[in-house]
Motif scaffolding. Structure first.
Motif, PDB file in Angstrom:
ATOM      1  N   LYS A  72      76.727 117.556  52.885  1.00 34.34           N
ATOM      2  CA  LYS A  72      76.840 118.775  53.680  1.00 34.34           C
ATOM      3  C   LYS A  72      76.892 120.001  52.775  1.00 34.34           C
ATOM      4  O   LYS A  72      76.226 121.006  53.030  1.00 34.34           O
ATOM      5  CB  LYS A  72      78.092 118.718  54.564  1.00 34.34           C
ATOM      6  N   LYS A  73      77.648 119.913  51.703  1.00 32.64           N
ATOM      7  CA  LYS A  73      77.766 121.027  50.753  1.00 32.64           C
ATOM      8  C   LYS A  73      76.407 121.356  50.124  1.00 32.64           C
ATOM      9  O   LYS A  73      76.105 122.518  49.852  1.00 32.64           O
ATOM     10  CB  LYS A  73      78.778 120.657  49.672  1.00 32.64           C
ATOM     11  N   ARG A  74      75.573 120.337  49.920  1.00 30.77           N
ATOM     12  CA  ARG A  74      74.239 120.529  49.336  1.00 30.77           C
ATOM     13  C   ARG A  74      73.206 120.977  50.363  1.00 30.77           C
ATOM     14  O   ARG A  74      72.050 121.197  50.030  1.00 30.77           O
ATOM     15  CB  ARG A  74      73.769 119.221  48.694  1.00 30.77           C
ATOM     16  N   GLY A  75      73.616 121.062  51.636  1.00 28.04           N
ATOM     17  CA  GLY A  75      72.707 121.515  52.679  1.00 28.04           C
ATOM     18  C   GLY A  75      71.746 120.446  53.171  1.00 28.04           C
ATOM     19  O   GLY A  75      70.734 120.763  53.789  1.00 28.04           O
ATOM     20  N   LEU A  76      72.058 119.173  52.919  1.00 26.75           N
ATOM     21  CA  LEU A  76      71.185 118.082  53.339  1.00 26.75           C
ATOM     22  C   LEU A  76      71.455 117.646  54.775  1.00 26.75           C
ATOM     23  O   LEU A  76      70.541 117.205  55.471  1.00 26.75           O
ATOM     24  CB  LEU A  76      71.354 116.875  52.408  1.00 26.75           C
ATOM     25  N   ILE A  77      72.711 117.739  55.192  1.00 24.60           N
ATOM     26  CA  ILE A  77      73.115 117.358  56.541  1.00 24.60           C
ATOM     27  C   ILE A  77      74.039 118.421  57.113  1.00 24.60           C
ATOM     28  O   ILE A  77      74.510 119.290  56.379  1.00 24.60           O
ATOM     29  CB  ILE A  77      73.835 115.980  56.565  1.00 24.60           C
ATOM     30  N   ASP A  78      74.305 118.299  58.407  1.00 18.95           N
ATOM     31  CA  ASP A  78      75.255 119.207  59.039  1.00 18.95           C
ATOM     32  C   ASP A  78      76.037 118.432  60.095  1.00 18.95           C
ATOM     33  O   ASP A  78      75.508 117.501  60.716  1.00 18.95           O
ATOM     34  CB  ASP A  78      74.535 120.388  59.694  1.00 18.95           C
ATOM     35  N   PHE A  79      77.293 118.777  60.243  1.00 22.63           N
ATOM     36  CA  PHE A  79      78.152 118.237  61.293  1.00 22.63           C
ATOM     37  C   PHE A  79      79.281 119.223  61.523  1.00 22.63           C
ATOM     38  O   PHE A  79      79.577 120.053  60.660  1.00 22.63           O
ATOM     39  CB  PHE A  79      78.689 116.834  60.945  1.00 22.63           C
ATOM     40  N   LYS A  80      79.895 119.152  62.704  1.00 18.03           N
ATOM     41  CA  LYS A  80      80.995 120.057  63.030  1.00 18.03           C
ATOM     42  C   LYS A  80      82.249 119.636  62.283  1.00 18.03           C
ATOM     43  O   LYS A  80      82.566 118.451  62.196  1.00 18.03           O
ATOM     44  CB  LYS A  80      81.268 120.059  64.532  1.00 18.03           C
ATOM     45  N   GLY A  81      82.954 120.621  61.771  1.00 25.12           N
ATOM     46  CA  GLY A  81      84.198 120.363  61.061  1.00 25.12           C
ATOM     47  C   GLY A  81      83.985 120.213  59.564  1.00 25.12           C
ATOM     48  O   GLY A  81      82.869 120.296  59.055  1.00 25.12           O
ATOM     49  N   GLN A  82      85.094 120.001  58.872  1.00 22.26           N
ATOM     50  CA  GLN A  82      85.056 119.870  57.417  1.00 22.26           C
ATOM     51  C   GLN A  82      85.031 118.415  56.967  1.00 22.26           C
ATOM     52  O   GLN A  82      84.422 118.077  55.966  1.00 22.26           O
ATOM     53  CB  GLN A  82      86.283 120.560  56.804  1.00 22.26           C
ATOM     54  N   MET A  83      85.738 117.555  57.723  1.00 21.50           N
ATOM     55  CA  MET A  83      85.852 116.168  57.344  1.00 21.50           C
ATOM     56  C   MET A  83      85.875 115.312  58.605  1.00 21.50           C
ATOM     57  O   MET A  83      86.376 115.731  59.635  1.00 21.50           O
ATOM     58  CB  MET A  83      87.137 115.950  56.539  1.00 21.50           C
ATOM     59  N   LEU A  84      85.321 114.108  58.497  1.00 21.51           N
ATOM     60  CA  LEU A  84      85.264 113.210  59.642  1.00 21.51           C
ATOM     61  C   LEU A  84      86.193 112.023  59.412  1.00 21.51           C
ATOM     62  O   LEU A  84      86.238 111.466  58.319  1.00 21.51           O
ATOM     63  CB  LEU A  84      83.830 112.714  59.845  1.00 21.51           C
TER      64      LEU A  84
END
Length: 99
Positions: A72-84
């Motif tokens: 997520k930090k590298r911009g490869l994926i996205d999801f809601k929130g900081q951690m799952l």
């Protein structure tokens, strides 16, 4: 003034950092493949619970949540929130960016 032992220690730590960076890059690329494999055909997303519960995923990643955060930090994926977290976030959609 550096000694041969200190140069060796620096070289060794640089090597370890390089190996970890390479491993993380490999895990991020594998994550994209796993999202495509587990998700619906033609859809660049997967639910966290489905990803977490997959046997191949469980056996491959040392720390799936850490890999997700890095991707997520590298911009490869996205999801809601900081951690799952398993259970609480099973229905959160993880989407491949620019897929």
């Amino acid at each position: 003034m550096s000694t041969p032992d200190s140069k060796s220690a620096v070289s060794k730590s640089d090597s370890i950092i390089s190996e970890q960076a390479t491993r993380l890059e490999e895990e991020c690329q594998q994550l994209l493949s796993d999202i495509k494999r587990i998700g619906e055909p033609g859809e660049p997303h997967v639910l966290f619970g489905d990803l977490f519960d997959d046997d191949q995923v469980a056996n491959y990643y040392e720390a799936l949540v850490g890999t997700l955060k890095s991707a997520k930090k590298r911009g490869l994926i996205d999801f809601k929130g900081q951690m799952l977290l398993k259970g609480a976030h099973d229905k959160v959609k993880i989407t491949i960016v620019n897929a």
